[in-house]
Motif scaffolding. Structure first.
Motif, PDB file in Angstrom:
ATOM      1  N   GLY A 109       0.946  -1.329   0.054  1.00 18.01           N
ATOM      2  CA  GLY A 109       0.045  -0.037  -0.004  1.00 18.01           C
ATOM      3  C   GLY A 109       0.803   1.074  -0.033  1.00 18.01           C
ATOM      4  N   TRP A 110       1.823   1.201   0.878  1.00 21.23           N
ATOM      5  CA  TRP A 110       2.739   2.554   0.948  1.00 21.23           C
ATOM      6  C   TRP A 110       3.239   2.651  -0.409  1.00 21.23           C
ATOM      7  CZ3 TRP A 110       5.604  -0.411   5.460  1.00 21.23           C
ATOM      8  CH2 TRP A 110       4.845  -0.337   6.534  1.00 21.23           C
ATOM      9  N   THR A 111       3.920   1.720  -0.862  1.00 22.03           N
ATOM     10  CA  THR A 111       4.866   2.038  -2.386  1.00 22.03           C
ATOM     11  C   THR A 111       3.733   2.587  -3.555  1.00 22.03           C
ATOM     12  OG1 THR A 111       4.987  -0.191  -2.985  1.00 22.03           O
ATOM     13  CG2 THR A 111       6.548   0.436  -1.653  1.00 22.03           C
ATOM     14  N   GLN A 112       2.580   1.801  -3.399  1.00 17.53           N
ATOM     15  CA  GLN A 112       1.395   2.107  -4.344  1.00 17.53           C
ATOM     16  C   GLN A 112       1.286   3.427  -4.109  1.00 17.53           C
ATOM     17  OE1 GLN A 112      -1.078  -0.483  -6.410  1.00 17.53           O
ATOM     18  NE2 GLN A 112      -2.705   0.648  -5.566  1.00 17.53           N
ATOM     19  N   GLU A 113       0.856   3.989  -3.087  1.00 21.98           N
ATOM     20  CA  GLU A 113       0.380   5.296  -2.722  1.00 21.98           C
ATOM     21  C   GLU A 113       1.508   6.125  -3.257  1.00 21.98           C
ATOM     22  OE1 GLU A 113      -1.085   6.324   1.412  1.00 21.98           O
ATOM     23  OE2 GLU A 113       0.465   7.996   1.014  1.00 21.98           O
ATOM     24  N   GLU A 114       2.702   5.940  -2.972  1.00 24.74           N
ATOM     25  CA  GLU A 114       3.974   6.881  -3.227  1.00 24.74           C
ATOM     26  C   GLU A 114       3.814   6.948  -4.585  1.00 24.74           C
ATOM     27  OE1 GLU A 114       7.581   5.313  -2.392  1.00 24.74           O
ATOM     28  OE2 GLU A 114       8.573   7.235  -2.349  1.00 24.74           O
TER      29      GLU A 114
END
Lengths: 451, 338
Positions: free
Chosen positions: A216-221
């Protein structure tokens, strides 16, 4: 009478003896693979080899897990020369002959990751130590994939990642023994942003709901960076716990945030729940800033589309592969999978099937199952005929580079499976990046044969 | 203002579920003196009554899907649709409301069987033993459901007519920005009706009066020649029905899995403790109060000041209330004391 007291009782002597024999036996436990074997779980003269398929059979990603398992079973069938051969017939490498791998019949064991890192590591460990698995594959959660990849690296086993989309899998957590065929969040952003710009313009305000773990974190970024680069603004990015179920408390703040796009960085059942609830809260019928409110699901799959039903219509996202592709490889795989199970495969199934074939092919070309030789055979390997066009397994980070699909929920489906419409096949060049850009900087480290 | 109204609705909605479960828990504790850790499992069984009825209604035949040409694909068409056409589709659409009728007798039977078969043997035992045996029972029930239905959540769509959202803002003159899903409003209304019905039953019927008298002084009621035990058994059955119905109606909001009850049970116990052990009104009030607090705690403005507060707010409030008012908000003297 003289009294002899040596301070050594019979009981102490026995205890000492036991400890000594334990200590003497211990080194053989650590070196038992060194005798006549130069790598862990060397099958030697055995007639068969075992592969370990570690998939989520329970939890938020269980639907994907079930489909992955189907694909693995089909791949094993094809490797052993059963069935119609599927993509073995279209694969550009002709090393595999349908007689197993290096003349050995392929068998498999399975494990349930429960979509949890500790359970996944425990089941991978069991398959390596008890069942003697030569290779572990599977995924559906990047947190799990990264944890299992680390375990395989330390044990000296090849890890062929299944569905894992976090940049970290082949970024900061990349490992020499691990390989990923599936695309990643950065590539989703690179593929999706131009399409979003073309359809929604440059003056948009996005609100992110993000699964609170590595993927989730890398996709959001990645999506944030890519959309901000085309002029969008980001109103807020809110983390939600994996498997939250009821997302209402996260969705209601969107209504009055001034955002006109909701980006759902969710996958599997989380995405089905959050999208369904977002639609129930009337987001799709809303007008904000004079524009129609839009929802974007950066990582899409047919299984999720099926779960969310009519709610997906018109919603953009990206996917690694789709069963409606017309190339020879995709058609062969869909036909074979459809004949076996009565429905087309998901992208999770596709990547797992391909990874199994790629591993088998690399062993065949290397002429051994020794992990470090298999690594060499896969690094820099160019191939075609497996559904995504010409593909490179890049040596620097073990990430596959190939076309990425931008898809949209089909407005007028013609069949029960016709849920996503391929809007654009984004060429490989557009989604290729330098392996050492800040989001990806990592070190493969040395290869481990486990012996 | 809009955001606050929406969070209040969210809170009332969650609170409705907490209150229904806590109400049943308190009823059982107040009458039988049993701390029932299997109460969450009753909520789960109710939810699976809805799943079972939908499975029954959608028993299907396989029909070849002609739109797929390059392999044999099959569509599952429910017999009800084959036999009755549109009427069949309508019946399937109404599966969740129909499950209420289906769940009432089943949950009543399960409740009575549970009380007669197991719980009655533990009346005179310590609370610790009651907790152990009911917790064990909850695990057994969960595993049975898991073995039969699998471990994954099974979505239960709300009926088409209430699948969308209501424009509440227009009612209060707040414009179009305040919309709320119809089914969640239905759930809120439903929990209100059930709570009112239980209170009315206890307040205005002879049966209820005897039960209330029994809760006050069991011995004296027994001396009057009333078989209070039998009435308490029926109260256990009623509590099971209330928990079950809460479960049935919650299925369109959250697809149920075998573990759904446990997730609610822990929170509901906190609700009962905050409300005051043995106080029915306290359980209901605390249910709604904690639901609303949880909703407000998950607002971005609050989380930006206190990150993670949404996950712990309920427990934090419980700690504070127990420190300030050890008997809970509306707890009576002498309950669970000494």
């Amino acid at each position: 009478m003289a009294k002899f007291d040596t301070g050594v009782s019979r009981r102490n002597l026995l205890k000492g003896g036991l400890a000594l024999s334990g200590a003497l036996a211990a080194p053989t436990f650590f070196t038992r693979h060194a005798f006549g074997a130069d790598f862990l779980n060397n099958p030697g003269n055995a007639a068969s080899i075992k592969l370990g398929f570690n998939v989520p059979q329970t939890g938020a990603y269980a639907d994907e897990g079930a489909d992955e398992l189907r694909a693995f079973q089909l791949a094993v069938k094809h490797l052993n020369g059963e069935g119609d051969g599927g993509m073995l017939n279209t694969f550009s490498s002709k090393a595999l002959k349908g007689n197993g791998v290096l003349g050995k019949k392929v068998e498999y064991v399975t494990g349930d990751t429960q979509t949890k890192s500790d359970a996944a590591r425990a089941s991978a460990k069991r398959m390596i130590e008890k069942d003697g698995a030569l290779m572990i594959s599977g995924g559906s959660s990047s947190g799990v994939a990264i944890a299992v990849q680390g375990l395989c690296q330390d044990a000296g086993i090849i890890f062929m990642a299944g569905l894992t989309h976090s940049n970290d899998t082949t970024g900061k957590d990349r490992r020499r023994n691990g390989f990923r065929h599936f695309f990643n969040a950065y590539q989703s952003g690179a593929a999706l942003a131009p399409v979003l710009k073309a359809n929604y313009g440059t003056d948009r305000v996005a609100y992110h709901l993000t699964a609170d773990y590595t993927w989730g974190w890398t996709q959001e970024e990645s999506i944030k960076n890519a959309t901000e680069a085309v002029g969008w603004k980001t109103a807020a990015a809110v983390k939600t716990p994996l498997g939250a179920g009821d997302f209402s408390q996260y969705i209601t703040p969107v209504l009055n945030s001034g955002a006109d796009v909701l980006v759902l960085n969710h996958y599997g059942k989380d995405m089905v729940n959050s999208l369904t609830q977002a639609v129930q809260f009337g987001l799709r019928d809303k007008k904000v800033n004079g524009k129609d409110f839009a929802i974007v699901v950066p990582l899409y799959s047919r299984l999720m589309a099926q779960g969310a039903g009519a709610n997906v219509k018109g919603i953009f996202g990206s996917t690694n592969w789709h069963w409606s592709l017309k190339d020879e490889g995709s058609q062969a795989f869909v036909k074979s999978f459809g004949a076996e199970y009565g429905f087309p495969p998901s992208q999770a199934a596709h990547t797992c099937y391909v990874q199994t074939l790629l591993y088998a092919d690399a062993c065949e070309r290397a002429g051994t199952f020794a992990p470090c030789e298999v690594v060499k055979a896969l690094e820099g390997f160019e191939f075609d005929g497996l559904g995504n066009g010409p593909t490179l397994y890049r040596a620097e980070d073990h990430q596959c580079f190939k076309k990425v699909l931008v898809v949209k929920g089909n407005e007028n489906p013609t069949s029960q499976f016709d849920l996503l419409e391929v809007v654009q096949e984004v060429p490989r060049e557009q989604v290729t990046y330098d392996p050492n850009i800040p989001q990806f900087a990592g070190d493969l480290g040395p290869c481990n044969n486990g012996a | 203002m809009d955001a606050i109204l929406l969070q209040i609705l969210n809170g009332l909605d969650k609170g409705g579920a907490y209150a229904l479960i806590a109400l049943g828990l308190t009823l059982i504790f107040g009458t039988l003196g049993v701390v029932n850790f299997a109460h969450g499992a009753l909520f789960m069984l109710g939810a699976f009554c809805a799943v079972s009825l939908r499975e029954l209604l959608t028993l299907s035949m396989k029909v070849k899907d002609e739109s797929i040409t390059f392999f044999d694909a099959y569509k599952e068409v429910p017999y009800l649709e084959v036999w009755f056409g549109e009427t069949g589709t309508m019946i399937i659409d109404l599966a969740v409301p129909l499950s209420i009728l289906f769940a009432i007798p089943i949950m009543l039977l399960i409740g009575l069987a549970m009380e007669r078969g197991l719980i009655q043997h533990f009346y005179k035992r310590t609370h610790a033993e009651q907790i152990l045996v009911t917790f064990g029972l909850a695990i057994v029930l969960q595993e049975i459901v898991k073995a039969y239905f699998g471990a994954n959540p099974i979505p239960q769509p709300a009926p088409e007519a209430v699948a969308g959202s209501a424009n509440i803002g227009a009612l209060f003159g707040l414009g179009d920005s305040v919309v709320y899903p119809w089914w969640r409003l239905v759930y809120l209304a439903f929990s209100g009706v059930v709570i009112a019905a239980v209170f009315a039953f206890l307040q205005f019927t002879t049966f209820g009066m005897v039960v209330r008298a029994g809760m006050q002084d069991r011995e004296t009621v027994g001396l009057l020649g009333i078989n209070i035990q039998r009435r308490f058994t029926i109260v256990f059955g009623i509590a099971a029905v209330v928990a079950g119905l809460a479960g049935v109606m919650y299925t369109p909001i959250l697809p149920p899995d075998y573990h759904i009850g446990m997730d609610f049970l822990v929170l509901s116990f906190v609700v009962v403790v905050v409300g005051g052990m043995g106080s029915l009104g306290g359980a209901v009030a605390a249910g709604f109060l904690l639901g609303i607090l949880q909703s407000f705690a998950s607002m971005n403005e609050v989380k930006s000041i206190l990150p993670g507060i949404d996950q712990i707010i309920i427990y934090l409030v419980a700690v504070v209330i127990l420190l300030v008012r050890p008997r809970g908000l509306m707890g009576r003297k002498g309950v669970m004391e000494g």
